[in-house]
Design a protein around this motif. Structure first.
Motif, PDB file in Angstrom:
ATOM      1  N   ARG A  61       0.855  -1.196   0.000  1.00 14.73           N
ATOM      2  CA  ARG A  61       0.000   0.000   0.000  1.00 14.73           C
ATOM      3  C   ARG A  61       0.888   1.243   0.000  1.00 14.73           C
ATOM      4  O   ARG A  61       1.246   1.765   1.062  1.00 14.73           O
ATOM      5  CB  ARG A  61      -0.939  -0.024   1.206  1.00 14.73           C
ATOM      6  N   THR A  62       1.236   1.703  -1.193  1.00 16.66           N
ATOM      7  CA  THR A  62       2.185   2.796  -1.332  1.00 16.66           C
ATOM      8  C   THR A  62       1.549   4.100  -1.802  1.00 16.66           C
ATOM      9  O   THR A  62       2.123   5.170  -1.616  1.00 16.66           O
ATOM     10  CB  THR A  62       3.294   2.411  -2.328  1.00 16.66           C
ATOM     11  N   ASP A  63       0.383   4.028  -2.433  1.00 15.71           N
ATOM     12  CA  ASP A  63      -0.287   5.232  -2.913  1.00 15.71           C
ATOM     13  C   ASP A  63      -1.790   5.087  -2.707  1.00 15.71           C
ATOM     14  O   ASP A  63      -2.274   4.087  -2.185  1.00 15.71           O
ATOM     15  CB  ASP A  63       0.036   5.486  -4.392  1.00 15.71           C
ATOM     16  N   LEU A  64      -2.547   6.112  -3.126  1.00 15.72           N
ATOM     17  CA  LEU A  64      -3.989   6.130  -2.879  1.00 15.72           C
ATOM     18  C   LEU A  64      -4.697   4.956  -3.549  1.00 15.72           C
ATOM     19  O   LEU A  64      -5.617   4.363  -2.976  1.00 15.72           O
ATOM     20  CB  LEU A  64      -4.579   7.455  -3.387  1.00 15.72           C
ATOM     21  N   LEU A  65      -4.259   4.602  -4.765  1.00 16.08           N
ATOM     22  CA  LEU A  65      -4.889   3.492  -5.474  1.00 16.08           C
ATOM     23  C   LEU A  65      -4.623   2.168  -4.764  1.00 16.08           C
ATOM     24  O   LEU A  65      -5.548   1.394  -4.508  1.00 16.08           O
ATOM     25  CB  LEU A  65      -4.366   3.428  -6.911  1.00 16.08           C
ATOM     26  N   SER A  66      -3.378   1.903  -4.445  1.00 12.36           N
ATOM     27  CA  SER A  66      -3.048   0.628  -3.796  1.00 12.36           C
ATOM     28  C   SER A  66      -3.609   0.548  -2.379  1.00 12.36           C
ATOM     29  O   SER A  66      -3.919  -0.541  -1.888  1.00 12.36           O
ATOM     30  CB  SER A  66      -1.530   0.420  -3.769  1.00 12.36           C
TER      31      SER A  66
END
Length: 491
Positions: free
Chosen positions: A293-298
């Motif tokens: 979970r590195t960005d808003l999408l993930s």
């Protein structure tokens, strides 16, 4: 124990890695139609719920709310025993003499009342009210009961692969929303006027806005209160209200596609099938299940990609609504009410068989594709399971309605039809159905309040049952009071 350690313990407690069997879930949820069966026998034979006395209200609550609470707690391992207890009084109901005063006042008069309102093209259907009301009761019970040890872990939402009661509850909520979403489409067709895509989007935006606001409010409250949550359910920021809020504009857009696709069911299979192909032939499945979970999408990948599956469920529900909501499957049919009633039953049974067959083909390792059900992905097997289960439930409710209340299908004017429908509908289930979203919101607020007040996983069975009964009493009372005062809260 510190609040942080208790929060972690709570998050671990509500997780479910295996789930339960489809047969067990079917047995537990079969309690609802059986309770409606007993309610219908009491009403049709004894007019027990008219007038609606305190005793009638208590029995109504016990049958329509208490039985499902028992089936998910004290009778969770023996739901068939509870079903036998509910079926046992049926014989005695018919052994008692029927009230003679009621026999002298038939619900539907023999002659047409020309001064009464005309029959609505899209009438209220008692069996649909009962089905949606029971589904809301199931949802409200489960969202708090899952926080207690009395509620079996196999009924909680499955982590990735498998089936559970709450997984079915989430899908059923979307399916029933799709069923009633057929009504504006049917009214548009009945009027003979086509509505532009822009107007459809504006109309859908009005329905989506409150849900999206609730989604934001839930996000802020959960993060602000440091409430225990399961990230793999929808993601870090996403929640079920966002899924519900985005469905109407997507469905409005898809209305144009129906010019080229024969039905909503075909469109549901097209969406669900295309999504399943993507999961199976690309890295999408691995991304949703295991990506960092590195960005808003993930961070919100579960909620974003499972939306495609929920869209397919919504469309499947809308397809069913297209032929169970109208007065007759064929508006031009001149068949007798009994024939039309039997035709409706047959049509629902056929679709229940179709969805069930597709589900078995999709999941069977012997003669099918051998795919696993995943609520987290909302994949094709999950879509088919939800569609099959709910269509069977609606068929059961329709069959009960047909046997015990045939007058609901033979009314000659609007007034007598409303009287027949009210006579054939539980006030508790009607109240839950009428203001379903408001009731669901209150249930969520009370669930949060209880969890902030009580360490739910530490209490014993007696306290847990007392809390759940009080909670459902408040929720039911709220719903019934709104109905008594003729208040409809449209969110």
């Amino acid at each position: 124990m510190s609040n942080q350690s208790y929060k972690q313990q709570k998050e671990d407690f509500v997780s479910n890695h295996s789930g339960g069997s489809v047969a067990e879930i079917a047995a537990v949820t079969a309690v609802a139609p059986v309770a409606i069966l007993l309610w219908s026998a009491l009403q049709s034979r004894q007019s027990f719920f008219r007038p609606y006395t305190p005793l009638s209200c208590a029995v109504d609550f016990s049958l329509c709310v208490g039985t499902f609470l028992l089936s998910t707690t004290l009778y969770a391992s023996t739901p068939l025993l509870l079903i036998l207890f509910l079926l046992a009084p049926l014989a005695s109901v018919y052994m008692l003499p029927a009230p003679t005063a009621r026999k002298k006042r038939p619900i539907v008069p023999k002659h047409v009342n020309h001064t009464a309102p005309h029959l609505d093209v899209l009438p209220a259907k008692p069996f649909l009210t009962s089905y949606r009301g029971a589904m809301m009761v199931m949802t409200c019970v489960s969202i708090l009961a899952v926080d207690f040890r009395l509620f079996p872990r196999r009924f909680a939402k499955v982590e990735t692969w498998g089936t559970s009661l709450m997984d079915m509850g989430v899908g059923s909520f979307v399916f029933t929303a799709g069923v009633v979403a057929a009504r504006p489409v049917l009214r548009e067709r009945a009027s003979g006027k086509s509505v532009s895509l822009a107007r459809r989007l504006i109309y859908s935006a009005r329905h989506s806005a409150p849900l999206l606001v609730l989604g934001v409010a839930r996000l802020l409250s959960v993060k602000g209160l440091d409430y225990a949550e399961h990230v793999t359910e929808y993601g870090v920021h996403w929640n079920f209200f966002f899924t519900l809020g985005l469905l109407p504009p997507f469905v409005a857009t898809f209305q144009a596609v129906l010019r080229y696709v024969p039905s909503h069911a075909a469109l549901a299979l097209l969406v669900g099938g295309a999504y399943e192909v993507l999961l199976g032939t690309t890295t999408l499945k691995a991304y949703v299940l295991a990506a960092p979970r590195t960005d808003l999408l993930s961070m919100n990948r579960e909620g974003l990609f499972s939306f495609l599956g929920y869209l397919a469920i919504f469309l499947a529900g809308q397809d069913l609504g297209m032929f169970i909501i109208p007065r007759a499957i064929n508006p031009r049919s001149q068949a007798a009410p009994g024939t039309q009633r039997n035709t409706l039953l047959m049509a629902i049974a056929v679709w229940a068989a179709i969805w069930s067959a597709l589900y078995h083909v999709c999941t069977s390792h012997s003669f099918g594709l051998g795919l696993g059900v995943s609520r987290r992905l909302a994949n094709l097997p999950y879509v088919l399971w939800v569609a099959s289960f709910n269509t069977i439930q609606i068929f059961a409710c329709c069959l009960i309605d047909t046997v015990f209340f045939p007058a609901t299908y033979s009314a000659t004017d609007g007034r007598t039809e409303r009287e027949a429908n009210e006579f054939a509908t539980s006030r508790v289930l009607k109240a839950f159905n009428r203001n379903g979203l408001a009731v669901f919101l209150l249930a969520n607020l009370l669930t949060g309040l209880v969890n902030m007040t009580i360490r739910t996983i530490d209490v014993g069975p007696v306290v847990a049952m007392a809390v759940l009964l009080g909670y459902m009493g408040v929720v039911t009372g709220f719903a019934v009071v709104l109905d008594v005062y003729d208040i409809s809260i449209k969110l």
